[in-house]
Design a protein around this motif. Sequence first.
Motif, PDB file in Angstrom:
ATOM      1  N   UNK A   1      41.539  36.366  31.653  1.00 61.68           N
ATOM      2  CA  UNK A   1      40.696  35.734  32.673  1.00 61.68           C
ATOM      3  C   UNK A   1      39.257  36.242  32.736  1.00 61.68           C
ATOM      4  N   UNK A   2      39.005  37.485  32.379  1.00 62.10           N
ATOM      5  CA  UNK A   2      37.661  38.031  32.571  1.00 62.10           C
ATOM      6  C   UNK A   2      36.642  37.321  31.696  1.00 62.10           C
ATOM      7  N   UNK A   3      35.500  37.045  32.304  1.00 54.88           N
ATOM      8  CA  UNK A   3      34.378  36.421  31.593  1.00 54.88           C
ATOM      9  C   UNK A   3      33.113  37.091  32.109  1.00 54.88           C
ATOM     10  N   UNK A   4      32.390  37.846  31.272  1.00 54.87           N
ATOM     11  CA  UNK A   4      31.210  38.595  31.726  1.00 54.87           C
ATOM     12  C   UNK A   4      30.238  37.730  32.518  1.00 54.87           C
ATOM     13  N   UNK A   5      29.922  38.208  33.718  1.00 59.19           N
ATOM     14  CA  UNK A   5      28.976  37.507  34.577  1.00 59.19           C
ATOM     15  C   UNK A   5      29.548  36.321  35.313  1.00 59.19           C
ATOM     16  N   UNK A   6      30.816  35.976  35.037  1.00 59.06           N
ATOM     17  CA  UNK A   6      31.408  34.790  35.657  1.00 59.06           C
ATOM     18  C   UNK A   6      32.670  35.088  36.462  1.00 59.06           C
ATOM     19  N   UNK A   7      33.543  35.933  35.921  1.00 65.02           N
ATOM     20  CA  UNK A   7      34.771  36.243  36.648  1.00 65.02           C
ATOM     21  C   UNK A   7      35.255  37.638  36.269  1.00 65.02           C
ATOM     22  N   UNK A   8      35.738  38.370  37.285  1.00 71.52           N
ATOM     23  CA  UNK A   8      36.160  39.742  37.090  1.00 71.52           C
ATOM     24  C   UNK A   8      37.447  40.028  37.848  1.00 71.52           C
ATOM     25  N   UNK A   9      38.471  40.486  37.134  1.00 73.46           N
ATOM     26  CA  UNK A   9      39.714  40.952  37.741  1.00 73.46           C
ATOM     27  C   UNK A   9      39.630  42.474  37.848  1.00 73.46           C
ATOM     28  N   UNK A  10      39.845  42.995  39.050  1.00 72.66           N
ATOM     29  CA  UNK A  10      39.705  44.428  39.302  1.00 72.66           C
ATOM     30  C   UNK A  10      41.082  45.015  39.590  1.00 72.66           C
TER      31      UNK A  10
ATOM     32  N   UNK B   1      34.916  55.762  37.917  1.00 69.13           N
ATOM     33  CA  UNK B   1      34.875  54.483  38.622  1.00 69.13           C
ATOM     34  C   UNK B   1      34.472  54.670  40.082  1.00 69.13           C
ATOM     35  N   UNK B   2      33.912  53.632  40.657  1.00 75.10           N
ATOM     36  CA  UNK B   2      33.571  53.617  42.079  1.00 75.10           C
ATOM     37  C   UNK B   2      34.796  53.116  42.842  1.00 75.10           C
ATOM     38  N   UNK B   3      35.485  54.022  43.520  1.00 77.37           N
ATOM     39  CA  UNK B   3      36.721  53.651  44.190  1.00 77.37           C
ATOM     40  C   UNK B   3      36.496  52.907  45.488  1.00 77.37           C
ATOM     41  N   UNK B   4      37.514  52.179  45.891  1.00 79.97           N
ATOM     42  CA  UNK B   4      37.469  51.380  47.125  1.00 79.97           C
ATOM     43  C   UNK B   4      38.818  51.515  47.824  1.00 79.97           C
ATOM     44  N   UNK B   5      38.772  51.753  49.135  1.00 77.12           N
ATOM     45  CA  UNK B   5      40.009  51.798  49.924  1.00 77.12           C
ATOM     46  C   UNK B   5      39.739  51.181  51.282  1.00 77.12           C
ATOM     47  N   UNK B   6      40.665  50.350  51.742  1.00 80.20           N
ATOM     48  CA  UNK B   6      40.526  49.787  53.087  1.00 80.20           C
ATOM     49  C   UNK B   6      41.858  49.820  53.812  1.00 80.20           C
ATOM     50  N   UNK B   7      41.764  49.970  55.126  1.00 79.22           N
ATOM     51  CA  UNK B   7      42.937  49.863  55.990  1.00 79.22           C
ATOM     52  C   UNK B   7      43.254  48.384  56.165  1.00 79.22           C
ATOM     53  N   UNK B   8      44.494  48.021  55.911  1.00 80.45           N
ATOM     54  CA  UNK B   8      44.879  46.609  55.978  1.00 80.45           C
ATOM     55  C   UNK B   8      45.416  46.210  57.350  1.00 80.45           C
ATOM     56  N   UNK B   9      45.208  44.943  57.675  1.00 78.06           N
ATOM     57  CA  UNK B   9      45.747  44.257  58.868  1.00 78.06           C
ATOM     58  C   UNK B   9      46.216  45.219  59.966  1.00 78.06           C
ATOM     59  N   UNK B  10      45.282  45.842  60.691  1.00 77.10           N
ATOM     60  CA  UNK B  10      45.656  46.886  61.653  1.00 77.10           C
ATOM     61  C   UNK B  10      46.588  46.427  62.762  1.00 77.10           C
ATOM     62  N   UNK B  11      46.602  45.143  63.082  1.00 69.57           N
ATOM     63  CA  UNK B  11      47.478  44.695  64.175  1.00 69.57           C
ATOM     64  C   UNK B  11      48.859  44.250  63.698  1.00 69.57           C
TER      65      UNK B  11
ATOM     66  N   UNK C   1      23.806  43.793  41.759  1.00 69.99           N
ATOM     67  CA  UNK C   1      22.935  43.539  40.615  1.00 69.99           C
ATOM     68  C   UNK C   1      23.661  42.892  39.455  1.00 69.99           C
ATOM     69  N   UNK C   2      24.965  43.148  39.381  1.00 69.85           N
ATOM     70  CA  UNK C   2      25.732  42.526  38.310  1.00 69.85           C
ATOM     71  C   UNK C   2      27.191  42.457  38.730  1.00 69.85           C
ATOM     72  N   UNK C   3      27.945  41.650  37.992  1.00 75.18           N
ATOM     73  CA  UNK C   3      29.350  41.455  38.303  1.00 75.18           C
ATOM     74  C   UNK C   3      30.192  42.502  37.584  1.00 75.18           C
ATOM     75  N   UNK C   4      30.127  43.737  38.067  1.00 82.76           N
ATOM     76  CA  UNK C   4      31.063  44.756  37.626  1.00 82.76           C
ATOM     77  C   UNK C   4      31.556  45.495  38.868  1.00 82.76           C
ATOM     78  N   UNK C   5      32.725  46.105  38.756  1.00 78.92           N
ATOM     79  CA  UNK C   5      33.370  46.680  39.934  1.00 78.92           C
ATOM     80  C   UNK C   5      32.545  47.792  40.558  1.00 78.92           C
TER      81      UNK C   5
END
Length: 422
Positions: A120-129, A183-193, A281-285
């Motif tokens: 699926x990945x296409x540079x500048x168009x679609x990114x699966x992370x 890598x630049x990590x990401x974490x979020x708390x999900x659906x708190x309610x 600036x660009x489509x990277x994670x």
Amino acid sequence: MKQNILKVFAVFTIAALSTLWSGLQGAEWYKGQLHCHSHWSDGNTLPELAIGWYKDNGYQFMSLTDHNVLQLNPNRWKEVPAANINASKEKFGADFVETKEEDGKTLIRLKTFAELAKKFNAPGKFLLIPGHEQNTSIVGFSLHGNAINITDTVPFPKEFPSVAAAASAWRKAALENSAQNGLEGYWMLNHPDWPYYDNSPEVLIEAGEIEFYENNMAGGTKKRQPQMPDCEKYWDIVNAFRLLGGNKPIYSVATDDTHNYLTFRDNVAIPGHGWVVVRAEKLDANSLFRAMKKGDFYSSCGIVLKDVSFDPETKTLKVDVKPEENVKYTIRFIGTKKGFDTKKVPFEIPADEEEKLALRKGFTYSDQIGAVFKTVEGTSASYKMAPEDMYVRAVITSDKTHQYKGQNKPEVQTAWTQPVGW
């Protein structure tokens, strides 16, 4: 396996500079989904069909966040509905689908992240992370969080004295996994309610280092009570008390948390409730998540913004909508002022044995938290912060309703900017 995933993903993980709300020349807006599921856990479709839906419907990035597992095992076979197998063959070709017969059942081999990214990945168009959801119960409360831009299933301990302590530890483990691999990590708390007011605002006030929490458009608490703060009030309670305690506000991320996909043949599906639009600036994670950590994104369940900017010199937040024809828009600037009433009144919601809902406690807070500073009818508006304003954010609504309803979804199309000005 880590080397394989990094090799596939390396082209998309180049570092990029981001500046808060700057609208840098060359930066673009990218639409993304950061919470959805597939047959790798409890979603009801194959991963390639889930990803295909988002790519076909204008999303530029997404993470398939299945429960407690990153899609790495190349020998994961599963029995799934024949209709899903046929849909995958029809869309991607018979050669893409691997099946086998075992004990009278037809099994399909689930595609790994590396295979899906290659497809699926296409540079500048679609990114699966790469990412996955973590979930368990902490001292009788449900805790879910998404760990994204990681290289492996992130293990997490389950013994903690509080939900806040567990959430902080989970975030730390996820970000360490990312950092160790550049890598630049990401974490979020999900659906708190979910499922029943399990993560109150006090959790995120205490865990002040958490940058993101989910505004799940598709669902929420099983039985909302009037004492429970709605999604808007919840956000402002956390922001006001965090700033009062010397911490940063938290950013709100709209998502689908998709589990239920309907027929793809007619392009009708449960996905599409809520998403984020990130200026990077660009489509990277790495670029995307650095921008999000600076608050350079907005959440939406229908409205597209032309631009959002905040001038730190004049303390002015400006919003411009990309309007649809014959649709009316309202822009509200919301925040909390210094010296707000910090009094909180406790409430208790008795257990509901019939609904299997445990006793829940919480607090009701002052109406001074999350007040409307200014309202403008139209597609462009700005607000200059007063000296006593702690922060400001914008909520943009239209008079256009949704085709699909969600429990937490507003009745009309809406967009939310992130808090600025502290």
